[in-house]
Write a protein that holds these residues in place. Structure first.
Motif, PDB file in Angstrom:
ATOM      1  N   LEU A  62      35.950  76.573  61.457  1.00 35.07           N
ATOM      2  CA  LEU A  62      36.925  75.646  60.785  1.00 35.07           C
ATOM      3  C   LEU A  62      37.422  74.432  61.485  1.00 35.07           C
ATOM      4  N   GLU A  63      36.829  74.192  62.441  1.00 32.38           N
ATOM      5  CA  GLU A  63      36.858  72.764  63.288  1.00 32.38           C
ATOM      6  C   GLU A  63      35.832  72.003  63.028  1.00 32.38           C
ATOM      7  N   GLY A  64      34.723  72.306  62.047  1.00 30.36           N
ATOM      8  CA  GLY A  64      33.686  71.503  61.598  1.00 30.36           C
ATOM      9  C   GLY A  64      33.854  70.528  60.778  1.00 30.36           C
ATOM     10  N   ASP A  65      32.690  70.089  60.232  1.00 37.96           N
ATOM     11  CA  ASP A  65      32.765  69.098  59.191  1.00 37.96           C
ATOM     12  C   ASP A  65      32.444  69.342  57.610  1.00 37.96           C
ATOM     13  N   GLY A  66      32.832  68.650  56.753  1.00 39.96           N
ATOM     14  CA  GLY A  66      32.593  68.850  55.410  1.00 39.96           C
ATOM     15  C   GLY A  66      33.897  69.431  54.630  1.00 39.96           C
ATOM     16  N   PRO A  67      33.763  69.806  53.552  1.00 38.11           N
ATOM     17  CA  PRO A  67      34.849  70.499  52.724  1.00 38.11           C
ATOM     18  C   PRO A  67      35.281  71.888  53.178  1.00 38.11           C
ATOM     19  N   LEU A  68      35.898  72.030  54.447  1.00 43.48           N
ATOM     20  CA  LEU A  68      36.298  73.083  54.900  1.00 43.48           C
ATOM     21  C   LEU A  68      37.371  74.001  54.148  1.00 43.48           C
ATOM     22  N   ALA A  69      38.183  73.478  53.269  1.00 40.87           N
ATOM     23  CA  ALA A  69      39.119  73.959  52.593  1.00 40.87           C
ATOM     24  C   ALA A  69      38.622  75.299  51.751  1.00 40.87           C
ATOM     25  N   PHE A  70      37.311  75.097  51.485  1.00 44.71           N
ATOM     26  CA  PHE A  70      36.742  76.188  50.699  1.00 44.71           C
ATOM     27  C   PHE A  70      36.086  77.256  51.293  1.00 44.71           C
ATOM     28  N   SER A  71      36.201  77.281  52.644  1.00 41.97           N
ATOM     29  CA  SER A  71      35.570  78.313  53.493  1.00 41.97           C
ATOM     30  C   SER A  71      36.903  78.865  54.336  1.00 41.97           C
ATOM     31  N   VAL A  72      38.207  78.219  54.346  1.00 41.17           N
ATOM     32  CA  VAL A  72      39.289  78.725  55.017  1.00 41.17           C
ATOM     33  C   VAL A  72      39.389  80.479  54.578  1.00 41.17           C
ATOM     34  N   TYR A  73      39.509  80.827  53.409  1.00 39.59           N
ATOM     35  CA  TYR A  73      39.904  82.145  53.018  1.00 39.59           C
ATOM     36  C   TYR A  73      38.876  83.094  53.656  1.00 39.59           C
ATOM     37  N   ASP A  74      37.735  82.878  53.398  1.00 37.44           N
ATOM     38  CA  ASP A  74      36.575  83.781  53.741  1.00 37.44           C
ATOM     39  C   ASP A  74      36.655  84.126  55.194  1.00 37.44           C
ATOM     40  N   GLU A  75      36.909  82.888  56.053  1.00 38.24           N
ATOM     41  CA  GLU A  75      36.745  83.134  57.605  1.00 38.24           C
ATOM     42  C   GLU A  75      38.190  83.879  57.995  1.00 38.24           C
ATOM     43  N   ILE A  76      39.288  83.873  57.442  1.00 36.71           N
ATOM     44  CA  ILE A  76      40.216  84.397  57.462  1.00 36.71           C
ATOM     45  C   ILE A  76      40.259  85.850  57.193  1.00 36.71           C
ATOM     46  N   LYS A  77      39.744  86.001  56.185  1.00 35.55           N
ATOM     47  CA  LYS A  77      39.402  87.388  55.508  1.00 35.55           C
ATOM     48  C   LYS A  77      38.660  88.281  56.383  1.00 35.55           C
ATOM     49  N   GLN A  78      37.527  87.604  56.904  1.00 34.73           N
ATOM     50  CA  GLN A  78      36.498  88.300  57.885  1.00 34.73           C
ATOM     51  C   GLN A  78      37.590  88.732  59.155  1.00 34.73           C
ATOM     52  N   CYS A  79      38.475  87.931  59.615  1.00 33.02           N
ATOM     53  CA  CYS A  79      39.191  88.370  60.726  1.00 33.02           C
ATOM     54  C   CYS A  79      40.064  89.485  60.439  1.00 33.02           C
ATOM     55  N   GLU A  80      40.650  89.377  59.358  1.00 34.43           N
ATOM     56  CA  GLU A  80      41.597  90.710  58.930  1.00 34.43           C
ATOM     57  C   GLU A  80      40.647  91.852  58.803  1.00 34.43           C
ATOM     58  N   ASN A  81      39.541  91.891  58.066  1.00 28.58           N
ATOM     59  CA  ASN A  81      38.748  92.965  57.934  1.00 28.58           C
ATOM     60  C   ASN A  81      38.238  93.353  59.210  1.00 28.58           C
ATOM     61  N   PHE A  82      38.242  92.590  60.325  1.00 27.55           N
ATOM     62  CA  PHE A  82      37.677  92.918  61.522  1.00 27.55           C
ATOM     63  C   PHE A  82      38.666  93.843  62.089  1.00 27.55           C
ATOM     64  N   ILE A  83      40.283  93.522  61.981  1.00 29.95           N
ATOM     65  CA  ILE A  83      41.245  94.172  62.639  1.00 29.95           C
ATOM     66  C   ILE A  83      41.367  95.703  61.944  1.00 29.95           C
ATOM     67  N   VAL A  84      41.025  95.812  60.568  1.00 27.72           N
ATOM     68  CA  VAL A  84      41.050  97.127  59.920  1.00 27.72           C
ATOM     69  C   VAL A  84      39.959  98.152  60.356  1.00 27.72           C
ATOM     70  N   SER A  85      38.740  97.242  60.518  1.00 19.87           N
ATOM     71  CA  SER A  85      37.762  98.029  60.900  1.00 19.87           C
ATOM     72  C   SER A  85      36.675  97.387  62.151  1.00 19.87           C
TER      73      SER A  85
END
Length: 203
Positions: A62-85
């Motif tokens: 999310l520090e990269g280039d490009g239209p990052l707004a479209f990637s934010v939710y997926d990246e955050i969701k992966q972190c949430e899933n990691f905490i759960v499992s």
């Protein structure tokens, strides 16, 4: 973990030198010469490396280039899933080296693995993430979730339909009546038709 075996060599060189850190090197060498202390440190280090990895990946992405707004939710969701499992490959490997890889797991293996898990839960990044990112900032995160459907290939991949379209209610243009949900539902077939056949590699 790869350079762990070099630590004692470095401390030996410091002990033999006349620099100010030599005294501390002696104490560190004594500590790292104790098998139980070293085992605990290896387990804690492995757990912290595994625990930080998904958060570091999300930050770098999310520090990269490009239209990052479209990637934010997926990246955050992966972190949430990691905490759960959580997936902890380094911790598993270290516990296997120290506690044996036999099945069923030895008591020592289970003890070391629990020690590693205790280092992560609760942890500073887990606590902040769940209370702030997934808590206080949940409404902002919902905006990024809805934004995914604005990318044609993601709309197709996620199976956008009239039910999922309800997520657009978080958008200000909808809340203020500038865009109606009825019009979005009516235009949905046209949007999905336009999305059909798009090359996913360019999305």
């Amino acid at each position: 973990m790869k350079v762990w075996g070099d630590i004692l060599k470095i401390l030996d060189q410091l002990k033999a030198s006349s620099i100010n850190e030599a005294g501390s090197a002696v104490e560190a060498h004594q500590m790292l010469s104790d098998f139980h202390t070293v085992s605990k440190l290896k387990v804690e280090l492995a757990a912290l490396v595994d625990g930080a990895q998904p958060f570091l990946k999300a930050c770098y992405t999310l520090e990269g280039d490009g239209p990052l707004a479209f990637s934010v939710y997926d990246e955050i969701k992966q972190c949430e899933n990691f905490i759960v499992s959580p997936h902890l490959p380094n911790l598993l490997a270290v516990c296997g080296d120290l506690g044996g890889n036999n099945m069923p797991r030895t008591q020592e293996y289970l003890r070391l693995y629990q020690l590693g898990e205790d280092c992560l839960r609760p942890g500073p990044w887990f606590d902040y993430f769940t209370s702030t990112i997934m808590g206080k900032l949940r409404s902002q995160l919902d905006l990024f979730k809805a934004a995914r459907y604005l990318v044609p290939c993601r709309a197709v991949e996620l199976g956008l339909n009239a039910t999922l379209l309800e997520e657009f209610r978080v958008l200000k243009v909808v809340q203020r009546g500038k865009v109606s949900m009825n019009s979005l539902v009516q235009e949905l077939p046209q949007y999905l038709t336009a999305c059909d056949g798009i090359n996913f590699s360019i999305c």
